[in-house]
Design a protein around this motif. Structure first.
Motif, PDB file in Angstrom:
ATOM      1  N   ASN A   1      11.614  27.385  53.726  1.00 18.05           N
ATOM      2  CA  ASN A   1      12.667  26.394  53.891  1.00 18.05           C
ATOM      3  C   ASN A   1      13.284  25.994  52.554  1.00 18.05           C
ATOM      4  O   ASN A   1      14.485  25.713  52.479  1.00 18.05           O
ATOM      5  N   ASN A   2      12.495  25.984  51.496  1.00 17.56           N
ATOM      6  CA  ASN A   2      13.057  25.723  50.168  1.00 17.56           C
ATOM      7  C   ASN A   2      14.028  26.818  49.762  1.00 17.56           C
ATOM      8  O   ASN A   2      15.082  26.563  49.168  1.00 17.56           O
ATOM      9  N   LEU A   3      13.684  28.068  50.092  1.00 17.42           N
ATOM     10  CA  LEU A   3      14.566  29.192  49.768  1.00 17.42           C
ATOM     11  C   LEU A   3      15.836  29.158  50.610  1.00 17.42           C
ATOM     12  O   LEU A   3      16.938  29.457  50.119  1.00 17.42           O
ATOM     13  N   LEU A   4      15.715  28.777  51.870  1.00 12.75           N
ATOM     14  CA  LEU A   4      16.900  28.657  52.725  1.00 12.75           C
ATOM     15  C   LEU A   4      17.792  27.504  52.264  1.00 12.75           C
ATOM     16  O   LEU A   4      19.026  27.607  52.302  1.00 12.75           O
ATOM     17  N   LEU A   5      17.172  26.414  51.844  1.00 14.67           N
ATOM     18  CA  LEU A   5      17.944  25.278  51.344  1.00 14.67           C
ATOM     19  C   LEU A   5      18.754  25.675  50.105  1.00 14.67           C
ATOM     20  O   LEU A   5      19.925  25.291  49.960  1.00 14.67           O
TER      21      LEU A   5
ATOM     22  N   ASP B   1      17.018  25.680  74.284  1.00 14.35           N
ATOM     23  CA  ASP B   1      16.798  26.907  73.515  1.00 14.35           C
ATOM     24  C   ASP B   1      16.436  26.538  72.076  1.00 14.35           C
ATOM     25  O   ASP B   1      17.217  25.881  71.385  1.00 14.35           O
ATOM     26  N   ASP B   2      15.260  26.965  71.625  1.00 16.57           N
ATOM     27  CA  ASP B   2      14.765  26.585  70.293  1.00 16.57           C
ATOM     28  C   ASP B   2      14.362  27.836  69.504  1.00 16.57           C
ATOM     29  O   ASP B   2      13.188  28.187  69.436  1.00 16.57           O
ATOM     30  N   PRO B   3      15.331  28.516  68.882  1.00 18.66           N
ATOM     31  CA  PRO B   3      14.997  29.748  68.168  1.00 18.66           C
ATOM     32  C   PRO B   3      14.405  29.531  66.783  1.00 18.66           C
ATOM     33  O   PRO B   3      13.720  30.404  66.260  1.00 18.66           O
ATOM     34  N   TRP B   4      14.693  28.371  66.152  1.00 21.09           N
ATOM     35  CA  TRP B   4      14.281  28.208  64.751  1.00 21.09           C
ATOM     36  C   TRP B   4      14.036  26.753  64.371  1.00 21.09           C
ATOM     37  O   TRP B   4      14.361  26.313  63.262  1.00 21.09           O
ATOM     38  N   GLY B   5      13.415  25.999  65.241  1.00 17.77           N
ATOM     39  CA  GLY B   5      13.138  24.585  64.968  1.00 17.77           C
ATOM     40  C   GLY B   5      12.236  24.360  63.770  1.00 17.77           C
ATOM     41  O   GLY B   5      12.249  23.278  63.168  1.00 17.77           O
ATOM     42  N   GLU B   6      11.429  25.373  63.405  1.00 20.21           N
ATOM     43  CA  GLU B   6      10.516  25.230  62.261  1.00 20.21           C
ATOM     44  C   GLU B   6      11.236  25.314  60.920  1.00 20.21           C
ATOM     45  O   GLU B   6      10.690  24.897  59.895  1.00 20.21           O
ATOM     46  N   LEU B   7      12.447  25.861  60.919  1.00 23.70           N
ATOM     47  CA  LEU B   7      13.190  26.065  59.665  1.00 23.70           C
ATOM     48  C   LEU B   7      13.926  24.777  59.310  1.00 23.70           C
ATOM     49  O   LEU B   7      15.140  24.660  59.415  1.00 23.70           O
TER      50      LEU B   7
END
Length: 491
Positions: A378-382, A289-295
């Motif tokens: 991803n910068n914002l999530l980091l 299951d890969d819901p968010w591998g790009e993040l």
């Protein structure tokens, strides 16, 4: 109330009855204050002795899940009000159902209440999603292809989208043809299709502990035996998995290897290869299951499906997290007869996902600059992840631990063992703050001293407010506890 009993070496009949009723109470299928069948009636219904049911009810009472009233019966606890006498729909209790647990439904109900500080929903805030571009694409698709509004999609999915997804997955390190892809209404439907097609009562499925709450509900609805495999900082413990494969005969292994939900951990490249080898040796199917591998904040890992040479991995991809949850578009990637059966199951299920949604997502993927989008997102999530870590450091609680995800929107926090995060949640709800307590993430005996926080669901301003409120509530809650007395579990 349908309860399926089987002869299990590791679980007695009273334990099976207890587990089934407790799942219903905790997920809200049995309402607070609702009267349970009498010991005699349930014993007759299940074909077991009075002593067996009596033991189950004693276990439920010990866990504070029911209240037994002398001469009146047993009631689901947390409310002493006789709501069964006031509710005009009580006659519906006579209608037998086959739904054993509904934690996903319970969790979704909490989302609909619009808590101001929702740190539970593993979603991305409006400001993190490409909403403007999606709006433009949606308008263009309807203008250019108005006949879509009066058309069904083929069962396995629109051919245009399947070809576009094939190219998209290639950028993620997975080379598959459009024919290997089945378009679904989100990854959750993919999981349900796999379970409904291949799993029946008595089958054994391994899951990570803790695991995604949605898979627990699906597996329990099929009557399967769920066995848990512990996880550590680099994913599933494969030594334990190997021992379990030798002891049992699993049909599936469910894993969320990339920024696992709920812990945020990642299965190492070495472990991915070893897991596929174990599946091949024991003829087991892996559900990846890969819901968010790009993040991703750092590193790179290919899907396990990319090293699968003989169809031992079924891969699930969701576009809800990286693009938009409102369109509910996902896909299954499989091979051989498994693929053909899933195509048939999808067609039977809903005749095909909405064609309009598929065409919008297809054109969006073709026209959008994902590299720039994911870099910014991803910068914002980091930043949000690091703000959470800073908050946890300032709590200064002995024994407090947490994962440090390299991607994804969730973090797993572990408190000292005397803390029950269900009780902490009660304090948080008073200030409109919500998180996911760990008890929901275990299919069998739960651990109650963890919680999951989603750091992607709120605007940055609201998120910072939520962290300050969370910090103060945790401090107050910890001061009120006796560290030498273990907090009584609600789950």
């Amino acid at each position: 109330m349908k309860i399926s009993l089987t002869k299990k070496k590791d679980q007695s009949l009273p334990e099976q009855i207890f587990q089934s009723i407790s799942d219903r109470i905790l997920s809200g299928l049995i309402s607070e204050g609702e009267k349970l069948p009498s010991v005699r009636k349930l014993a007759e219904q299940l074909g077991v002795s009075l002593v067996t049911v009596q033991k189950s009810y004693e276990m439920l009472e010990k866990k504070q899940l029911i209240e037994r009233r002398q001469g009146k019966g047993s009631y689901a606890k947390r409310s002493v009000k006789r709501i069964e006498e006031e509710n005009p729909y009580n006659w519906q209790n006579m209608i037998e159902d086959f739904l054993p647990r509904a934690q996903t439904w319970k969790e979704m109900k909490s989302f609909s209440r619009q808590h101001k500080y929702n740190l539970s929903l593993a979603n991305l805030a409006h400001e993190l999603l490409p909403v403007e571009h999606l709006t433009e694409i949606s308008t263009l698709v309807i203008q250019d292809e108005p006949t879509i509004l009066s058309s069904y999609s083929p069962g396995p999915g629109d051919q245009i989208l399947r070809e576009v997804v094939s190219e998209y997955l290639l950028d993620e390190g997975l080379e598959v043809s459009a024919e290997q892809i089945v378009i679904t209404s989100g990854a959750q439907q993919g999981l349900e299709l796999i379970a409904r097609t291949f799993l029946g009562e008595g089958d054994v499925v391994f899951v990570e502990a803790p695991t995604y709450i949605g898979i627990i509900d699906i597996l329990k609805s099929r009557g399967v035996t769920i066995k848990t495999i512990p996880t550590n900082e680099d994913g599933m413990n494969l030594n334990v998995l190997l021992q379990m494969c030798e002891q049992f005969s699993p049909k599936f292994i469910y894993t969320n290897p990339t920024f696992q939900n709920p812990t945020g951990t990642i299965l190492s490249e070495k472990k991915r290869r070893r897991l596929v080898e174990i599946a091949q040796a024991f003829h087991v199917i892996i559900i990846e299951d890969d819901p968010w591998g790009e993040l991703r904040f750092e590193g790179s890992t290919k899907p396990m499906k990319s090293i699968d040479e003989d169809g031992h991995v079924i891969y699930l991809k969701s576009f809800s997290k990286p693009i938009s949850p409102g369109f509910r578009v996902g896909c299954i990637v499989a091979d051989g007869k498994i693929l053909n059966k899933l195509k048939a199951a999808k067609s039977v299920s809903d005749l095909g996902s909405p064609l309009l949604n598929q065409r919008i997502i297809a054109r969006f993927i073709q026209s959008f600059n994902f590299e720039a989008h994911f870099k910014k997102m991803n910068n914002l999530l980091l930043l949000r992840r690091d703000l959470l870590i800073d908050t946890l450091n300032h709590l200064d609680i002995e024994g407090l631990r947490w994962t440090v995800p390299c991607g994804g929107p969730v973090m797993w926090i572990t408190f000292p063992t005397h803390v029950n995060t269900e009780h902490l949640l009660i304090d948080c709800l008073k200030q409109e703050l919500l998180f996911l307590p760990s008890a929901m993430c275990y299919p069998n005996e739960p651990e109650v001293n963890h919680l999951r926080i989603s750091y992607g669901n709120l605007s940055l301003k609201t998120y910072k407010e939520a962290l300050e409120i969370f910090k103060e509530i945790v401090k107050s809650h910890m001061e009120s506890l006796d560290p030498f007395t273990e907090d009584t579990p609600l789950f």
